[in-house]
Write a protein that holds these residues in place. Structure first.
Motif, PDB file in Angstrom:
ATOM      1  N   ARG A 278       0.851  -1.189   0.000  1.00  0.00           N
ATOM      2  CA  ARG A 278       0.000   0.000   0.000  1.00  0.00           C
ATOM      3  C   ARG A 278       0.886   1.237   0.000  1.00  0.00           C
ATOM      4  NH1 ARG A 278      -3.402   2.649   4.967  1.00  0.00           N
ATOM      5  NH2 ARG A 278      -3.584   4.662   3.940  1.00  0.00           N
ATOM      6  N   ILE A 279       0.646   2.109  -0.960  1.00  0.00           N
ATOM      7  CA  ILE A 279       1.374   3.373  -1.020  1.00  0.00           C
ATOM      8  C   ILE A 279       0.375   4.488  -1.317  1.00  0.00           C
ATOM      9  CG2 ILE A 279       3.044   4.779  -2.310  1.00  0.00           C
ATOM     10  CD1 ILE A 279       4.527   2.715  -0.842  1.00  0.00           C
ATOM     11  N   ASP A 280       0.340   5.483  -0.462  1.00  0.00           N
ATOM     12  CA  ASP A 280      -0.423   6.701  -0.763  1.00  0.00           C
ATOM     13  C   ASP A 280      -0.043   7.772   0.227  1.00  0.00           C
ATOM     14  OD1 ASP A 280      -2.185   6.398   1.604  1.00  0.00           O
ATOM     15  OD2 ASP A 280      -2.901   4.640   0.502  1.00  0.00           O
ATOM     16  N   ALA A 325       2.934  -1.591  -9.943  1.00  0.00           N
ATOM     17  CA  ALA A 325       4.210  -1.421  -9.245  1.00  0.00           C
ATOM     18  C   ALA A 325       4.413   0.038  -8.891  1.00  0.00           C
ATOM     19  CB  ALA A 325       5.361  -1.896 -10.133  1.00  0.00           C
ATOM     20  N   CYS A 326       5.189   0.247  -7.827  1.00  0.00           N
ATOM     21  CA  CYS A 326       5.490   1.603  -7.377  1.00  0.00           C
ATOM     22  C   CYS A 326       6.839   2.030  -7.930  1.00  0.00           C
ATOM     23  CB  CYS A 326       5.509   1.655  -5.852  1.00  0.00           C
ATOM     24  SG  CYS A 326       5.781   3.327  -5.222  1.00  0.00           S
ATOM     25  N   VAL A 327       6.922   3.282  -8.337  1.00  0.00           N
ATOM     26  CA  VAL A 327       8.185   3.821  -8.845  1.00  0.00           C
ATOM     27  C   VAL A 327       9.253   3.811  -7.749  1.00  0.00           C
ATOM     28  CG1 VAL A 327       7.631   6.237  -8.289  1.00  0.00           C
ATOM     29  CG2 VAL A 327       9.147   5.735 -10.207  1.00  0.00           C
ATOM     30  N   SER A 328       8.824   3.793  -6.499  1.00  0.00           N
ATOM     31  CA  SER A 328       9.772   3.772  -5.381  1.00  0.00           C
ATOM     32  C   SER A 328      10.275   2.372  -5.054  1.00  0.00           C
ATOM     33  CB  SER A 328       9.123   4.356  -4.124  1.00  0.00           C
ATOM     34  OG  SER A 328       8.784   5.696  -4.346  1.00  0.00           O
ATOM     35  N   GLY A 413       2.451   3.397 -10.489  1.00  0.00           N
ATOM     36  CA  GLY A 413       1.256   3.857  -9.788  1.00  0.00           C
ATOM     37  C   GLY A 413       1.138   5.365  -9.668  1.00  0.00           C
ATOM     38  N   TYR A 414       2.288   6.042  -9.504  1.00  0.00           N
ATOM     39  CA  TYR A 414       2.220   7.486  -9.224  1.00  0.00           C
ATOM     40  C   TYR A 414       1.727   8.291 -10.418  1.00  0.00           C
ATOM     41  CZ  TYR A 414       6.422   8.968 -11.836  1.00  0.00           C
ATOM     42  OH  TYR A 414       7.324   9.271 -12.833  1.00  0.00           O
ATOM     43  N   VAL A 415       1.747   7.699 -11.615  1.00  0.00           N
ATOM     44  CA  VAL A 415       1.218   8.410 -12.791  1.00  0.00           C
ATOM     45  C   VAL A 415      -0.025   7.708 -13.356  1.00  0.00           C
ATOM     46  CG1 VAL A 415       3.345   9.563 -13.526  1.00  0.00           C
ATOM     47  CG2 VAL A 415       2.887   7.199 -14.271  1.00  0.00           C
TER      48      VAL A 415
HETATM   49 MO   LIG Z   1       4.102   4.612  -6.075  1.00  0.00          MO
END
Ligand SMILES: [Mo]
Ligand SMILES: Nc1nc2c(c(=O)[nH]1)N[C@H]1C(S)=C(S)[C@@H](COP(=O)(O)O)O[C@H]1N2
Length: 558
Positions: A278-280, A325-328, A413-415
């Motif tokens: 979970r990322i937000d 996937a997360c960029v991080s 995910g961030y975009v």
């Molecule tokens: Mo992300």
């Protein structure tokens, strides 16, 4: 017990600590107020941080799990559908008794009541961590509850003790109890007993009563706030739990046999929602009611569109496995997961709106204001970019964007993966930017071809002989063509690729190598379906995703 007693002799400070009924009652009340404020603070924190796991519900859940089935049936037969209410009421009474006892104990002996509260706080933490839905966000609430209760308890009982001491100094050992009565008989009023300490007792009495009122007020206000928050959350979680997802008009392609190779120690091909990363940026998980939710399509469109949840449910839905996937995600990291998403293709909605000439970006916005900027093309081409309402066959969990989020194959995910989605603004990269772009992250975020070694775990000792390596590789929307492994920077050897679900999902791989005793450096690299090989040069996650080969050291023992 109201019999006035003669003020015959003074015990003198620091006289024996006689705990009379009045002072005990104030101590018990102090315990109630302090613990009440603590529980309210904990529930409030849980409501903001992890709405599905509050300390009180977690303890209730632990109680339900712990009681034998016979008792459970008996409770249900006794209370019927009010069994949950009965449980909560019982818990409330138990907490109240405990709080009162803690107050009295703390008065008798410093830290004794605080210790009791702390122990129960830790029990609450254990209950929270024992819940399947629990993640790190659930940890602060029980700790906060215990800390607030302990601090307030110490504060109140300290003030109560001061009051008792000054009352004792003024009027003898039996006076405190009477002094605690609101209506002190006139003949025992300090004025009737002139002494140098006369002014002391009213001051300590006032101080205690003020502290007590503040604590009780905090408990009451916090309780009301937590209750309101909880009510709103319960309305939404209740709706979610009864929501029957429609069957998809276009079902997910079958997962080919062997796609999940089930190597011991390797995670499953489809990630359960509870294990999904979970990322937000949401400090408080947005609690969005589907009955009032709507999605608007605005900006450079011929026909602005508005869509509500019922209308979305009625669309011909598709279901697809997509790995996000997360960029991080660092090389070898676990900020990646694969789920079966159910929803309506975004391109259908955008087609209704009619994007205008010159538009090249869609700025998707969450109810909490967070935004992502995706290339318009990624949402209108033939890929399965989805307005998702379902994850692995269930409505989206609150933490993953309930009721509606975006899922776009091939973009970090961030975009793209906006949760709690509420607006799609058709615009231009030259005119708008997503949340992370002005914060040091690239305007565009296509997912980089990557691979990971999952077994044997890094640093693990394995016996000599045939050692089976296994992991995943991903290049969403391009697909994986090959995975290779090398040992101690020797020649690359082709790994065995498990069948894939689609180009939009990760793919498992394995390779068995004969290895004698020693320490080995093992690396992996993937080639995507366009023929491009994973980048070897190491790059950090910012601004557009890490590169480099995942490298692990394996110790083979004789
Ligand atoms: Mo992300
Ligand atoms: N509303 C909102 N949506 C968001 C984010 C966010 O901060 N707020 N973070 C994004 C990022 S960076 C990622 S990697 C994915 C993660 O989705 P998940 O938490 O469901 O795994 O959500 C995206 N959607």
């Amino acid at each position: 017990m109201n019999t006035p007693q003669p003020v015959a002799q003074r015990s003198g400070p620091p006289g024996p600590e006689i705990v009379g009924p009045r002072v005990s009652r104030w101590a018990a009340a102090s315990g109630l107020a302090a613990v009440g404020a603590g529980v309210a603070a904990g529930e409030l924190a849980a409501g903001l941080l992890s709405p599905s796991v509050s300390p009180v519900t977690a303890v209730g859940g632990a109680v339900i799990d712990a009681v034998p089935p016979g008792v459970k049936e008996w409770a249900i037969s006794l209370f019927g559908t009010a069994d949950k209410l009965a449980l909560l009421t019982g818990m409330g009474l138990a907490i109240a008794v405990l709080a009162a006892v803690a107050g009295v104990l703390e008065l008798r002996r410093r830290f004794a009541g605080a210790a009791v509260v702390a122990v129960f706080g830790l029990a609450g933490l254990a209950a929270v961590l024992g819940r399947p839905e629990a993640d790190g966000a659930a940890v602060p609430a029980p700790l906060l509850a215990a800390a607030v209760a302990v601090v307030l308890l110490r504060w109140l009982i300290g003030a109560l003790r001061d009051w008792r001491t000054t009352a004792g100094e003024t009027r003898g050992a039996t006076a405190p109890e009477r002094a605690l009565e609101p209506e002190t008989p006139p003949e025992t009023l300090p004025a009737a007993l002139p002494s140098p300490d006369t002014g002391k007792e009213p001051a300590t009495r006032r101080r205690f009563l003020r502290s007590f009122s503040i604590t009780a007020g905090v408990a009451a206000l916090g309780g009301v706030l937590a209750g309101t928050l909880r009510g709103a959350t319960a309305a939404v979680t209740g709706y979610r739990s009864t929501l029957a997802l429609p069957a998809p008009a276009s079902a997910a392609p079958l997962v080919p046999a062997g796609a999940d190779q089930q190597l011991p120690g390797q995670g499953p091909l489809v990630t359960p929602a509870d294990d999904f990363y979970r990322i937000d940026t949401a400090l408080r998980v947005p609690v969005v009611d589907p009955r009032t939710w709507k999605l608007t399509v605005t900006g450079m469109v011929d026909r602005p569109v508005e869509l509500d949840f019922q209308a979305l449910l009625a669309k011909p839905l598709i279901e697809r496995h997509i790995t996000i996937a997360c960029v991080s995600n660092e090389v070898g990291g676990d900020l990646i997961g694969n789920a079966r998403w159910l929803g309506w293709p975004v391109r259908e909605l955008l087609a209704q709106a009619g994007p205008q000439q010159g538009a090249d970006m869609v700025l998707s916005r969450s109810v909490d204001g967070w935004t992502a900027g995706s290339p318009l093309e990624a949402l209108t081409d033939n890929r399965d970019a989805i307005l998702a309402i379902g994850m692995n066959g269930a409505p989206l969990p609150l933490e993953h964007g309930f009721p509606v989020r975006l899922v776009v194959p091939g973009l970090y995910g961030y975009v793209s993966a906006t949760k709690w989605l509420t607006e799609l603004k058709v615009t231009r990269f030259a005119a708008d930017e997503g949340y992370w772009t002005p914060r040091g992250w690239s305007e565009r975020g296509p997912i980089k071809t990557s691979s990971r070694i999952d077994v044997p775990r890094a640093g693990r000792k394995v016996p000599a002989g045939t050692v089976t390596f296994g992991g995943v590789a991903w290049a969403q929307h391009r697909g994986i063509r090959a995975v290779e492994v090398r040992v101690n920077r020797g020649d690359w050897k082709a790994a065995e690729l498990a069948p894939g679900i689609s180009a939009d999902t990760w793919r498992q791989w394995r390779l068995a190598l004969p290895l004698g005793p020693g320490s080995y450096e093992v690396q992996v690299r993937a080639t995507d379906a366009t023929g491009a090989v994973q980048v070897e040069a190491q790059a950090p996650v910012a601004p557009d995703g890490a590169t480099g080969y995942h490298t692990v050291t394996v110790d083979v023992t004789s």
